[in-house]
Every structure is written in structure tokens, then in C-alpha cells.
Design a protein around this motif. Structure first.
Motif, short mmCIF file in Angstrom:
data_model
loop_
_atom_site.label_atom_id
_atom_site.label_comp_id
_atom_site.label_asym_id
_atom_site.label_seq_id
_atom_site.Cartn_x
_atom_site.Cartn_y
_atom_site.Cartn_z
N GLU A 1 -16.10 -26.06 -17.29
CA GLU A 1 -16.34 -26.29 -16.70
C GLU A 1 -16.07 -27.07 -15.59
OE1 GLU A 1 -12.66 -29.46 -16.91
OE2 GLU A 1 -12.64 -28.77 -18.88
N LEU A 2 -15.48 -25.63 -14.92
CA LEU A 2 -15.85 -26.03 -12.99
C LEU A 2 -17.22 -25.43 -12.00
CD1 LEU A 2 -13.02 -23.03 -12.71
CD2 LEU A 2 -12.60 -26.04 -12.12
N ASN A 3 -18.53 -25.29 -13.07
CA ASN A 3 -19.66 -25.33 -13.37
C ASN A 3 -19.75 -24.53 -11.77
OD1 ASN A 3 -22.03 -26.09 -13.57
ND2 ASN A 3 -22.33 -27.23 -10.96
N MET A 4 -19.33 -22.99 -12.93
CA MET A 4 -19.25 -21.41 -11.80
C MET A 4 -20.05 -20.81 -12.91
SD MET A 4 -15.21 -21.31 -10.38
CE MET A 4 -15.45 -20.29 -8.63
N SER A 5 -20.68 -20.32 -12.24
CA SER A 5 -21.67 -18.75 -12.77
C SER A 5 -20.32 -17.24 -13.02
CB SER A 5 -22.32 -17.95 -11.83
OG SER A 5 -21.95 -17.76 -10.74
N LYS A 6 -20.50 -16.57 -13.75
CA LYS A 6 -19.74 -15.35 -14.39
C LYS A 6 -19.26 -15.05 -12.92
CE LYS A 6 -20.93 -14.95 -18.90
NZ LYS A 6 -21.23 -13.58 -20.29
N GLU A 7 -20.11 -14.60 -12.36
CA GLU A 7 -19.91 -14.52 -10.55
C GLU A 7 -19.30 -14.92 -9.88
OE1 GLU A 7 -23.54 -15.13 -12.39
OE2 GLU A 7 -23.70 -12.38 -12.49
N LYS A 8 -19.44 -15.62 -9.07
CA LYS A 8 -18.30 -16.67 -9.13
C LYS A 8 -17.29 -16.79 -9.43
CE LYS A 8 -22.11 -19.58 -6.36
NZ LYS A 8 -22.10 -20.53 -5.83
N PHE A 9 -16.88 -17.22 -10.40
CA PHE A 9 -15.67 -17.44 -11.15
C PHE A 9 -14.71 -15.90 -10.70
CE2 PHE A 9 -13.13 -17.17 -15.10
CZ PHE A 9 -12.52 -18.69 -14.90
N ALA A 10 -15.68 -14.57 -11.49
CA ALA A 10 -15.29 -13.55 -11.66
C ALA A 10 -14.93 -13.46 -9.83
CB ALA A 10 -15.95 -11.98 -11.33
N ALA A 11 -15.35 -13.15 -8.38
CA ALA A 11 -14.95 -13.74 -7.36
C ALA A 11 -13.76 -14.81 -7.23
CB ALA A 11 -15.96 -13.86 -6.44
N LYS A 12 -13.50 -15.65 -7.70
CA LYS A 12 -12.47 -16.54 -7.13
C LYS A 12 -11.37 -15.79 -8.17
CE LYS A 12 -12.26 -20.67 -6.11
NZ LYS A 12 -11.92 -20.62 -4.33
N VAL B 1 -12.17 -10.08 -9.46
CA VAL B 1 -12.07 -9.33 -10.14
C VAL B 1 -14.06 -9.28 -10.33
CG1 VAL B 1 -11.16 -9.61 -12.13
CG2 VAL B 1 -12.33 -11.10 -12.41
N THR B 2 -14.35 -8.63 -11.11
CA THR B 2 -16.07 -8.60 -11.23
C THR B 2 -16.76 -9.15 -12.27
OG1 THR B 2 -16.31 -6.35 -12.24
CG2 THR B 2 -16.25 -6.33 -9.96
N PHE B 3 -17.73 -9.55 -11.90
CA PHE B 3 -18.99 -9.89 -13.27
C PHE B 3 -18.61 -8.74 -14.15
CE2 PHE B 3 -22.67 -9.46 -15.84
CZ PHE B 3 -22.70 -10.09 -16.18
N LEU B 4 -18.24 -7.46 -14.56
CA LEU B 4 -18.39 -6.65 -15.30
C LEU B 4 -16.91 -7.01 -16.30
CD1 LEU B 4 -19.89 -3.96 -14.21
CD2 LEU B 4 -20.84 -5.49 -15.91
N THR B 5 -15.90 -7.74 -15.36
CA THR B 5 -14.39 -7.88 -15.96
C THR B 5 -14.65 -9.51 -16.97
OG1 THR B 5 -12.91 -6.27 -14.63
CG2 THR B 5 -12.31 -8.28 -15.81
N ILE B 6 -15.14 -10.21 -16.56
CA ILE B 6 -15.12 -11.29 -16.76
C ILE B 6 -16.37 -11.34 -18.20
CG2 ILE B 6 -16.62 -13.86 -16.87
CD1 ILE B 6 -13.58 -13.80 -14.78
N ASN B 7 -17.01 -10.79 -18.17
CA ASN B 7 -18.17 -10.88 -19.19
C ASN B 7 -17.55 -10.20 -20.69
OD1 ASN B 7 -21.67 -11.49 -20.53
ND2 ASN B 7 -21.58 -8.73 -20.62
N PRO B 8 -16.79 -9.26 -20.70
CA PRO B 8 -15.83 -8.82 -21.50
C PRO B 8 -15.24 -9.47 -22.47
CG PRO B 8 -16.10 -6.68 -20.48
CD PRO B 8 -16.71 -7.93 -19.79
#
Length: 51
Positions: A25-36, A39-46
Motif C-alpha cells: 500500500e505504501l508502494n515500497m520495496s522490501k529493501e525500502k520498507f526495511a530501511a524505514k 532493519v534489513t531485508f533479511l529481517t522483513i523477508n521472513p
């Protein structure tokens, strides 16, 4: 009135789906969401994969 653990777990929302829906909904990649979230992408993905 007591509830078993399985009853409580069954009523919890699918957190992974909620996180993914919010991120999309925020139109964010996992990487950008994680940065916000600082945390890292490796946190968001699981989280999204319910691991």
C-alpha cells in the motif's frame, strides 16, 4: 472460561500478510520498507513469509 493455545493462535491475524499489504500500500520495496524500520531485508523477508 479458559481458552487453549490453539484457539488463541487460530484467532490471530496473519501478520505476514498484513505486513506485506502495508508495504505494498505504501508502494515500497522490501529493501525500502526495511530501511524505514531500521532493519534489513533479511529481517522483513521472513516476516512476510511467516518464518
Amino acid at each position: 472460561m479458559t481458552r487453549s493455545v490453539s484457539q488463541l493462535v487460530a484467532k490471530q491475524p496473519n501478520i505476514g500478510k498484513l505486513i506485506r499489504a502495508l508495504r505494498q500500500e505504501l508502494n515500497m520495496s522490501k529493501e525500502k520498507f526495511a530501511a524505514k524500520l531500521s532493519v534489513t531485508f533479511l529481517t522483513i523477508n521472513p516476516w512476510e513469509m511467516e518464518m
